[in-house]
Design a protein around this motif. Structure first.
Motif, mmCIF file in Angstrom:
data_model
loop_
_atom_site.group_PDB
_atom_site.id
_atom_site.type_symbol
_atom_site.label_atom_id
_atom_site.label_comp_id
_atom_site.label_asym_id
_atom_site.label_seq_id
_atom_site.Cartn_x
_atom_site.Cartn_y
_atom_site.Cartn_z
ATOM 1 N N GLY A 1 0.820 -1.198 0.000
ATOM 2 C CA GLY A 1 0.000 0.000 0.000
ATOM 3 C C GLY A 1 0.856 1.250 0.000
ATOM 4 O O GLY A 1 1.939 1.262 0.577
ATOM 5 N N LEU A 2 0.381 2.305 -0.659
ATOM 6 C CA LEU A 2 1.121 3.557 -0.724
ATOM 7 C C LEU A 2 0.172 4.742 -0.623
ATOM 8 O O LEU A 2 -0.975 4.678 -1.060
ATOM 9 N N THR A 3 0.672 5.835 -0.049
ATOM 10 C CA THR A 3 -0.066 7.087 -0.073
ATOM 11 C C THR A 3 -0.131 7.597 -1.506
ATOM 12 O O THR A 3 0.618 7.148 -2.376
ATOM 13 N N GLY A 4 -1.006 8.561 -1.744
ATOM 14 C CA GLY A 4 -1.199 9.052 -3.099
ATOM 15 C C GLY A 4 0.061 9.581 -3.743
ATOM 16 O O GLY A 4 0.389 9.238 -4.882
ATOM 17 N N ILE A 5 0.807 10.411 -3.031
ATOM 18 C CA ILE A 5 2.013 10.996 -3.608
ATOM 19 C C ILE A 5 3.118 9.958 -3.724
ATOM 20 O O ILE A 5 3.861 9.927 -4.707
ATOM 21 N N ALA A 6 3.236 9.079 -2.722
ATOM 22 C CA ALA A 6 4.297 8.070 -2.739
ATOM 23 C C ALA A 6 4.178 7.152 -3.940
ATOM 24 O O ALA A 6 5.183 6.609 -4.415
ATOM 25 N N ALA A 7 2.968 6.957 -4.439
ATOM 26 C CA ALA A 7 2.794 6.109 -5.614
ATOM 27 C C ALA A 7 3.536 6.680 -6.817
ATOM 28 O O ALA A 7 3.950 5.939 -7.712
ATOM 29 N N PHE A 8 3.726 8.007 -6.845
ATOM 30 C CA PHE A 8 4.450 8.643 -7.939
ATOM 31 C C PHE A 8 5.921 8.868 -7.604
ATOM 32 O O PHE A 8 6.787 8.711 -8.454
ATOM 33 N N SER A 9 6.197 9.249 -6.355
ATOM 34 C CA SER A 9 7.554 9.654 -6.000
ATOM 35 C C SER A 9 8.420 8.503 -5.506
ATOM 36 O O SER A 9 9.623 8.476 -5.754
ATOM 37 N N HIS A 10 7.846 7.525 -4.810
ATOM 38 C CA HIS A 10 8.634 6.455 -4.210
ATOM 39 C C HIS A 10 8.455 5.108 -4.905
ATOM 40 O O HIS A 10 9.364 4.285 -4.892
ATOM 41 N N LEU A 11 7.288 4.875 -5.489
ATOM 42 C CA LEU A 11 7.039 3.579 -6.114
ATOM 43 C C LEU A 11 8.000 3.247 -7.249
ATOM 44 O O LEU A 11 8.433 2.089 -7.347
ATOM 45 N N PRO A 12 8.360 4.186 -8.129
ATOM 46 C CA PRO A 12 9.291 3.806 -9.202
ATOM 47 C C PRO A 12 10.597 3.215 -8.673
ATOM 48 O O PRO A 12 11.080 2.205 -9.202
ATOM 49 N N ARG A 13 11.166 3.826 -7.622
ATOM 50 C CA ARG A 13 12.402 3.294 -7.061
ATOM 51 C C ARG A 13 12.171 1.930 -6.421
ATOM 52 O O ARG A 13 12.982 1.013 -6.555
ATOM 53 N N ILE A 14 11.050 1.794 -5.718
ATOM 54 C CA ILE A 14 10.730 0.525 -5.062
ATOM 55 C C ILE A 14 10.564 -0.585 -6.094
ATOM 56 O O ILE A 14 11.145 -1.664 -5.971
ATOM 57 N N ALA A 15 9.755 -0.328 -7.111
ATOM 58 C CA ALA A 15 9.495 -1.351 -8.120
ATOM 59 C C ALA A 15 10.769 -1.741 -8.860
ATOM 60 O O ALA A 15 10.994 -2.918 -9.161
ATOM 61 N N ARG A 16 11.624 -0.748 -9.123
ATOM 62 C CA ARG A 16 12.865 -1.017 -9.858
ATOM 63 C C ARG A 16 13.804 -1.911 -9.064
ATOM 64 O O ARG A 16 14.332 -2.904 -9.581
ATOM 65 N N ILE A 17 13.987 -1.613 -7.778
ATOM 66 C CA ILE A 17 14.954 -2.378 -6.995
ATOM 67 C C ILE A 17 14.408 -3.756 -6.635
ATOM 68 O O ILE A 17 15.164 -4.734 -6.568
ATOM 69 N N VAL A 18 13.088 -3.868 -6.414
ATOM 70 C CA VAL A 18 12.518 -5.193 -6.155
ATOM 71 C C VAL A 18 12.653 -6.066 -7.396
ATOM 72 O O VAL A 18 12.983 -7.256 -7.297
ATOM 73 N N LYS A 19 12.418 -5.512 -8.570
ATOM 74 C CA LYS A 19 12.565 -6.275 -9.806
ATOM 75 C C LYS A 19 14.005 -6.729 -9.994
ATOM 76 O O LYS A 19 14.262 -7.859 -10.452
ATOM 77 N N ARG A 20 14.944 -5.868 -9.629
ATOM 78 C CA ARG A 20 16.353 -6.206 -9.804
ATOM 79 C C ARG A 20 16.837 -7.231 -8.780
ATOM 80 O O ARG A 20 17.520 -8.196 -9.124
ATOM 81 N N GLU A 21 16.484 -7.021 -7.507
ATOM 82 C CA GLU A 21 16.994 -7.873 -6.439
ATOM 83 C C GLU A 21 16.156 -9.134 -6.225
ATOM 84 O O GLU A 21 16.679 -10.162 -5.802
ATOM 85 N N LEU A 22 14.853 -9.056 -6.515
ATOM 86 C CA LEU A 22 13.946 -10.186 -6.282
ATOM 87 C C LEU A 22 13.082 -10.386 -7.526
ATOM 88 O O LEU A 22 11.879 -10.131 -7.508
#
Length: 315
Positions: free
Chosen positions: A96-117
């Motif tokens: 789950g993410l707050t409205g702004i975090a979905a734009f500001s933090h999710l790209p970094r999260i999705a990128r590193i999870v895809k790379r590491e896991l």
């Protein structure tokens, strides 16, 4: 039929040579020959034609070879999948993410999870305010949350991963739009657009900053989510004070300006106390490490120690 017998048969069927198959399997040739005879007796068929010169498959044996390869591949995949899940390397994590975090933090999260896991899938639940995320964590509807502290209610643990300055969002034709930096006191006479939740951490930070400047913000409009809030601001219905990550949401007719004397708001990773899930723990570690290097207040060792205590070292 034992799985061992099927593996023995597949080895002999591949080489059509009992000696070579026995060496590959690290078993004695008489043991292998006996196992094949047992399999033939159980199926009541002849699987191999044996002569002093060669070994060949019968039609029944050729059919069983195809089926055995498919079955054994499925078993191996299942074993590998089970081990990856147990090690936290595969599975599904609901985030789950707050409205702004979905734009500001999710790209970094999705990128590193895809790379590491790469075998972990993320199920994203966006535009969730902190109270909603806490309730969802408690109910088991999500596994991890990216929210703004404080977490509400019991049984929720969190760890700050980012700290953001508050900034001013205004319409492009607003009187303050030409100013590169604005003071909170400059907003004394303004109408504010704010979130409609009573438990909004952003609202609390805005009210605190305004009171420190000697006034209480006049709430003219309320919005349930960030996109609607920004649309109202761009329409000139009021100004908004929001976390700096709002810059990740460009919108026609909207400008964002620094606030010289504004407070900060935190972004935290949250989870339900007592939940032991190695996949969730692995994703939590990856998210923590992704932001630890970018936040002066986050120490990777502290994050790892806290998450290890929660989810266990088997990750």
């Amino acid at each position: 039929m034992e799985l061992r017998h099927l593996r023995y048969f597949a080895a002999v069927a591949e080489t059509c040579h009992f000696g070579q198959a026995a060496a590959t399997l690290h078993v004695a040739q008489p043991v292998l020959s006996y196992a094949i005879r047992q399999l033939e007796a159980e199926l009541d068929v002849t699987l191999f034609v044996r002569t002093t010169r060669q070994v060949s498959l019968t039609p029944a044996g050729a059919y069983l070879k195809e089926q055995a390869e498919r079955v054994l591949a499925g078993v191996d995949d299942a074993v590998d999948g089970v081990r990856r899940i147990a090690a936290g390397r595969s599975g599904l994590v609901r985030l789950g993410l707050t409205g702004i975090a979905a734009f500001s933090h999710l790209p970094r999260i999705a990128r590193i999870v895809k790379r590491e896991l790469p075998d972990v899938d993320l199920d994203i639940r966006a535009d969730m305010l902190t109270p909603g995320q806490c309730n969802a964590l408690r109910a088991g509807a999500i596994d991890l949350g990216i929210l703004r502290p404080p977490a509400t209610g019991e049984d929720i643990e969190s760890r700050v991963i980012d700290v953001e300055q508050l900034v001013l969002a205004a319409s492009i034709d607003h009187r303050l739009a030409i100013e590169p930096v604005v003071s909170v006191a400059d907003l004394r006479s303004e109408s504010f657009v704010m979130y409609d939740s009573r438990d909004s951490a952003v609202n609390d930070a805005v009210v605190k900053a305004c009171r420190a400047a000697g006034f209480v913000p006049r709430r003219a409009y309320q919005a349930s989510g960030t996109p609607v809030l920004l649309a109202l601001v761009a329409a000139g219905l009021g100004v908004a004070v929001l976390p700096a990550s709002v810059r990740a949401l460009p919108l026609d007719g909207l400008v964002v300006r620094d606030l010289a004397d504004a407070d900060t708001v935190e972004v935290a990773l949250a989870w339900k106390t007592g939940v032991e899930n190695p996949v969730v723990g692995a994703v939590a570690d990856v998210i923590a490490s992704a932001f630890a290097t970018g936040s002066a207040d986050a120490d990777p060792r502290d994050l790892d120690a806290q998450l290890s205590a929660q989810f266990g070292d088997e990750r």
